[in-house]
Design a protein around this motif. Structure first.
Motif, PDB file in Angstrom:
ATOM      1  N   LEU A 528       0.858  -1.182   0.000  1.00 19.37           N
ATOM      2  CA  LEU A 528       0.000   0.000   0.000  1.00 19.37           C
ATOM      3  C   LEU A 528       0.895   1.233   0.000  1.00 19.37           C
ATOM      4  O   LEU A 528       1.683   1.436   0.931  1.00 19.37           O
ATOM      5  N   LYS A 529       0.772   2.038  -1.021  1.00 22.42           N
ATOM      6  CA  LYS A 529       1.666   3.187  -1.173  1.00 22.42           C
ATOM      7  C   LYS A 529       1.128   4.390  -0.418  1.00 22.42           C
ATOM      8  O   LYS A 529      -0.047   4.748  -0.512  1.00 22.42           O
ATOM      9  N   PHE A 530       2.014   5.033   0.372  1.00 21.11           N
ATOM     10  CA  PHE A 530       1.666   6.291   1.030  1.00 21.11           C
ATOM     11  C   PHE A 530       1.726   7.420   0.008  1.00 21.11           C
ATOM     12  O   PHE A 530       2.610   7.430  -0.870  1.00 21.11           O
ATOM     13  N   LYS A 531       0.807   8.353   0.118  1.00 18.79           N
ATOM     14  CA  LYS A 531       0.790   9.495  -0.796  1.00 18.79           C
ATOM     15  C   LYS A 531       2.129  10.209  -0.759  1.00 18.79           C
ATOM     16  O   LYS A 531       2.689  10.580  -1.804  1.00 18.79           O
ATOM     17  N   ASP A 532       2.670  10.382   0.445  1.00 17.28           N
ATOM     18  CA  ASP A 532       3.980  11.000   0.634  1.00 17.28           C
ATOM     19  C   ASP A 532       4.426  10.711   2.060  1.00 17.28           C
ATOM     20  O   ASP A 532       3.685  10.131   2.860  1.00 17.28           O
ATOM     21  N   SER A 533       5.648  11.136   2.402  1.00 15.52           N
ATOM     22  CA  SER A 533       6.173  10.865   3.741  1.00 15.52           C
ATOM     23  C   SER A 533       5.376  11.611   4.807  1.00 15.52           C
ATOM     24  O   SER A 533       5.288  11.152   5.954  1.00 15.52           O
ATOM     25  N   ALA A 534       4.774  12.756   4.442  1.00 18.21           N
ATOM     26  CA  ALA A 534       3.964  13.493   5.408  1.00 18.21           C
ATOM     27  C   ALA A 534       2.729  12.680   5.807  1.00 18.21           C
ATOM     28  O   ALA A 534       2.305  12.690   6.971  1.00 18.21           O
ATOM     29  N   THR A 535       2.144  11.966   4.835  1.00 18.89           N
ATOM     30  CA  THR A 535       0.998  11.098   5.139  1.00 18.89           C
ATOM     31  C   THR A 535       1.417   9.975   6.076  1.00 18.89           C
ATOM     32  O   THR A 535       0.686   9.592   6.994  1.00 18.89           O
ATOM     33  N   LEU A 536       2.603   9.429   5.841  1.00 13.67           N
ATOM     34  CA  LEU A 536       3.118   8.354   6.684  1.00 13.67           C
ATOM     35  C   LEU A 536       3.226   8.818   8.148  1.00 13.67           C
ATOM     36  O   LEU A 536       2.751   8.136   9.064  1.00 13.67           O
ATOM     37  N   THR A 537       3.855   9.969   8.357  1.00 13.10           N
ATOM     38  CA  THR A 537       4.038  10.446   9.731  1.00 13.10           C
ATOM     39  C   THR A 537       2.715  10.916  10.352  1.00 13.10           C
ATOM     40  O   THR A 537       2.510  10.787  11.558  1.00 13.10           O
ATOM     41  N   ALA A 538       1.799  11.432   9.519  1.00 13.05           N
ATOM     42  CA  ALA A 538       0.494  11.857  10.047  1.00 13.05           C
ATOM     43  C   ALA A 538      -0.293  10.665  10.582  1.00 13.05           C
ATOM     44  O   ALA A 538      -1.116  10.798  11.499  1.00 13.05           O
ATOM     45  N   LYS A 539      -0.046   9.475  10.023  1.00 11.44           N
ATOM     46  CA  LYS A 539      -0.707   8.251  10.484  1.00 11.44           C
ATOM     47  C   LYS A 539      -0.041   7.682  11.737  1.00 11.44           C
ATOM     48  O   LYS A 539      -0.515   6.697  12.311  1.00 11.44           O
ATOM     49  N   GLY A 540       1.075   8.294  12.143  1.00 13.59           N
ATOM     50  CA  GLY A 540       1.770   7.838  13.346  1.00 13.59           C
ATOM     51  C   GLY A 540       2.950   6.926  13.086  1.00 13.59           C
ATOM     52  O   GLY A 540       3.643   6.517  14.016  1.00 13.59           O
ATOM     53  N   TYR A 541       3.175   6.560  11.808  1.00 16.85           N
ATOM     54  CA  TYR A 541       4.308   5.707  11.489  1.00 16.85           C
ATOM     55  C   TYR A 541       5.602   6.516  11.531  1.00 16.85           C
ATOM     56  O   TYR A 541       5.592   7.752  11.445  1.00 16.85           O
ATOM     57  N   LYS A 542       6.723   5.801  11.630  1.00 15.77           N
ATOM     58  CA  LYS A 542       8.023   6.462  11.692  1.00 15.77           C
ATOM     59  C   LYS A 542       8.843   6.101  10.456  1.00 15.77           C
ATOM     60  O   LYS A 542       9.003   4.909  10.128  1.00 15.77           O
ATOM     61  N   VAL A 543       9.357   7.139   9.797  1.00 21.55           N
ATOM     62  CA  VAL A 543      10.208   6.928   8.628  1.00 21.55           C
ATOM     63  C   VAL A 543      11.416   6.072   9.000  1.00 21.55           C
ATOM     64  O   VAL A 543      11.884   5.238   8.218  1.00 21.55           O
ATOM     65  N   SER A 544      11.902   6.218  10.232  1.00 20.57           N
ATOM     66  CA  SER A 544      13.091   5.487  10.673  1.00 20.57           C
ATOM     67  C   SER A 544      12.849   3.976  10.748  1.00 20.57           C
ATOM     68  O   SER A 544      13.799   3.192  10.777  1.00 20.57           O
ATOM     69  N   ASN A 545      11.582   3.553  10.789  1.00 23.47           N
ATOM     70  CA  ASN A 545      11.273   2.121  10.841  1.00 23.47           C
ATOM     71  C   ASN A 545      11.221   1.481   9.465  1.00 23.47           C
ATOM     72  O   ASN A 545      11.073   0.257   9.354  1.00 23.47           O
ATOM     73  N   ALA A 546      11.314   2.269   8.398  1.00 30.53           N
ATOM     74  CA  ALA A 546      11.226   1.734   7.034  1.00 30.53           C
ATOM     75  C   ALA A 546      12.548   1.087   6.636  1.00 30.53           C
ATOM     76  O   ALA A 546      13.631   1.567   6.987  1.00 30.53           O
ATOM     77  N   ILE A 547      12.454  -0.032   5.912  1.00 31.56           N
ATOM     78  CA  ILE A 547      13.635  -0.676   5.367  1.00 31.56           C
ATOM     79  C   ILE A 547      13.635  -0.480   3.855  1.00 31.56           C
ATOM     80  O   ILE A 547      12.585  -0.341   3.233  1.00 31.56           O
ATOM     81  N   SER A 548      14.802  -0.448   3.266  1.00 36.04           N
ATOM     82  CA  SER A 548      14.917  -0.248   1.819  1.00 36.04           C
ATOM     83  C   SER A 548      14.895  -1.609   1.117  1.00 36.04           C
ATOM     84  O   SER A 548      15.672  -2.505   1.448  1.00 36.04           O
ATOM     85  N   ALA A 549      13.985  -1.770   0.170  1.00 32.92           N
ATOM     86  CA  ALA A 549      13.875  -3.033  -0.570  1.00 32.92           C
ATOM     87  C   ALA A 549      13.028  -2.812  -1.808  1.00 32.92           C
ATOM     88  O   ALA A 549      12.254  -1.845  -1.896  1.00 32.92           O
ATOM     89  N   SER A 550      13.164  -3.718  -2.761  1.00 33.36           N
ATOM     90  CA  SER A 550      12.329  -3.672  -3.958  1.00 33.36           C
ATOM     91  C   SER A 550      11.051  -4.463  -3.704  1.00 33.36           C
ATOM     92  O   SER A 550      11.079  -5.582  -3.186  1.00 33.36           O
TER      93      SER A 550
END
Length: 561
Positions: A528-550
């Protein structure tokens, strides 16, 4: 005589913490707890004789001490010990005779009774090799030569009896080999089915039979839609087993069942990812959804069964979280309670140890919102399947969490260590409300459901034993999203390697992934794609928890906006 006492060791030995353990089938007073596991050959110096003894790898004892003229070992129930002398010394011990091999003398002890102490005192001479006599002084007759010892005829190794296999839907499974049968119904709308009974699953020869049935024939008046299913894939199946004329109702090892379907058999509009195996519980008169593995690439659905009944392959669409709520797979925190959003409902965790058994950390949880709070609480989560647990009620008994939140005991310490497990650092959990599952009584059977094993052949591939199969991971990153670490691996045995290979394990639901410049949440196996990183953080998620992968191989779901 000065002695060095070894109770807790690190050098070439497995360290085990000092907890007194007990096992299912034994009272705590009789239970063995072996503190020292010799993972490698270990040298002991006997200084008075200026020789070394070798404790063979695989030996397990409670404790040992080394003196200047002897070595003493304390052996509990399940202890095993082999000591060698490359000087071919007599290893006097007062219990068994010393044996001779080509390059050493040795003694081997296996203790299956009460705790005993073994003291080994090496002799001063070579007891295995003989030297020829010399001639007398001047003109003596030749010394007699010893008669050669005839080479013993090797005992032929018996060929293992292969597991019986049929295509009739009925097989006589044996305790030592198990058995396999497949069945293809005459009804073209019903999938074919394969049943594999592993070794050690039955105590005596057992006839296992699978056939199609109908709800009416099985005296079932409850429809599968009462458990959320929208359709079935063909007819139900009746699984039965009998031995000596008596019905067999449960198995010591999970029975692997595989349904093979065609695209045409999947109901119109249904998604293959929504296929589940359902079991009719005769006690509660209700249908139950079982943990199911679906592999769309092979059109197979696999499940592990410990009981036989009526089963059916059904379609049960996953319920999405309502608009405004967090998506399935998300951990949300409400005060001191953490919930997992699953199937549009909340699953509550009861305590930190059960929560951490899933590999979760507290930094993954996001703050609950009003929509989440309106979701029904579906269940309470018990510890993750495959978790080794120390029962906090006595701080002695070890269990493995089995299918459907059951607890599985070990009959012997040698079974526990023979499967590669160690006693140290086990989480303490009250197991009072975990129902009893099948006892683990063999170190040669396949590892229990939920186990992580390292491939016996290539020593590189990691397999997860799930639903009667061994499943590999797409990548190391996927492995780590389940909170797994490589120190949890145990060596695979022959029975593990004989398991069918299931589909590759994908990222766990709830994983945040950065693919290129876009952030995604894995939910119900989709990205499920986030509209942008601002949407991700507005939902309470943390960018620092994301892992890089294809995520190129993942199906896209609805965007998160």
């Amino acid at each position: 005589m000065p002695q060095t006492m070894y109770k807790t060791m690190k050098v070439s030995l497995a360290l085990v913490l000092g907890l007194s353990m007990s096992f299912a089938g034994f009272s705590p007073a009789n239970a063995a707890y072996n503190d020292i596991n010799f993972e490698n050959d270990t040298t002991l110096n006997i200084s008075d004789l200026a020789i070394n003894l070798t404790v063979a790898s695989g030996s397990v004892v409670e404790s040992f001490s080394v003196g200047t003229g002897s070595a003493t070992f304390v052996m509990g129930i399940g202890s095993t010990l082999t000591v060698r002398s490359t000087d071919f010394r007599n290893l006097a011990n007062g219990i068994i005779d010393t044996q001779c091999a080509q390059s050493y003398s040795f003694v081997t002890f296996n203790n299956n009774s009460a705790t005993t102490t073994v003291t080994i005192t090496p002799g001063t001479t070579d007891i295995c090799r003989t030297s020829g006599g010399g001639g007398g002084g001047g003109g003596g007759a030749p010394a007699p030569q010893p008669t050669p010892t005839p080479t013993p005829t090797p005992t032929p190794t018996p060929t293992p009896t292969p597991a019986p296999s049929t295509t009739t839907g009925s097989v006589a499974a044996t305790p030592t080999a198990g058995g396999t049968t497949s069945f293809t119904p005459s009804d073209t709308g019903t999938p074919s089915v394969s049943v594999t009974v592993p070794a050690n699953a039955v105590a005596a020869e057992t006839t296992v039979t699978v056939n199609t049935t109908s709800l009416a024939s099985a005296n079932i008046s409850v429809n599968v839609n009462t458990a959320g299913a929208t359709a079935t894939v063909g007819q139900p199946f009746s699984f039965t087993a009998s031995s000596g004329g008596a019905a067999v109702t449960s198995f010591s090892q999970p029975v692997a069942v595989s349904f093979s379907y065609t695209d045409a058999q999947v109901p119109a509009g249904a998604s293959e990812s929504d296929l589940v195996v359902m079991r009719f519980n005769t006690a509660s008169q209700a249908w139950e959804v079982l943990p199911t593995t679906v592999d769309p690439s092979t059109n197979k659905v696999t499940v592990a069964l410990t009981k036989f009944s009526v089963y059916v392959l059904a379609v049960k669409p996953t319920a999405s979280a309502p608009a405004g709520g967090h998506d399935n797979g998300t951990l949300v925190i409400d005060g001191l309670t953490i919930y997992l959003i699953k199937n549009g409902q909340r699953v509550a965790f009861r305590n930190p140890d059960e929560y951490k058994s899933y590999g979760y950390n507290f930094g993954q949880a996001v703050v609950i919102n009003a929509v989440d709070k309106g979701l029904a609480i579906a269940s309470l989560a018990k510890a993750m399947e495959g978790t080794l647990v120390l029962d906090s009620r006595d701080n002695r008994t070890v269990f493995m969490v089995g299918l459907n939140g059951t607890k599985r005991g070990f009959t012997l310490a040698s079974v526990f260590t023979g499967l590669g497990y160690k006693f140290g650092n086990l989480p303490k959990i009250d197991m009072a409300d975990y129902p009893d599952g099948p006892v683990i009584d063999s170190a040669t059977a396949a590892h229990p459901e939920g186990a992580l094993v390292l491939d016996k052949n290539d020593k590189r591939t990691v397999w997860w034993v799930l639903n009667g199969t061994r499943q590999g991971f797409q990548s190391e990153a996927v492995f780590k999203t389940y909170g797994f670490s490589f120190d949890k691996l145990v060596p695979a045995n022959d029975a593990d390697m004989a398991l069918a290979i299931g589909p590759l394990v994908k990222f766990r639901d709830g994983t945040l992934v950065l693919d290129g410049y876009d952030y995604y949440l894995i939910s119900d196996g989709k990205k499920l794609k986030f509209k942008d990183s601002a949407t991700l953080t507005a939902k309470g998620y943390k960018v620092s928890n994301a892992i890089s992968a294809s995520l190129a191989a993942y199906t896209a779901g609805e965007a998160i906006e």
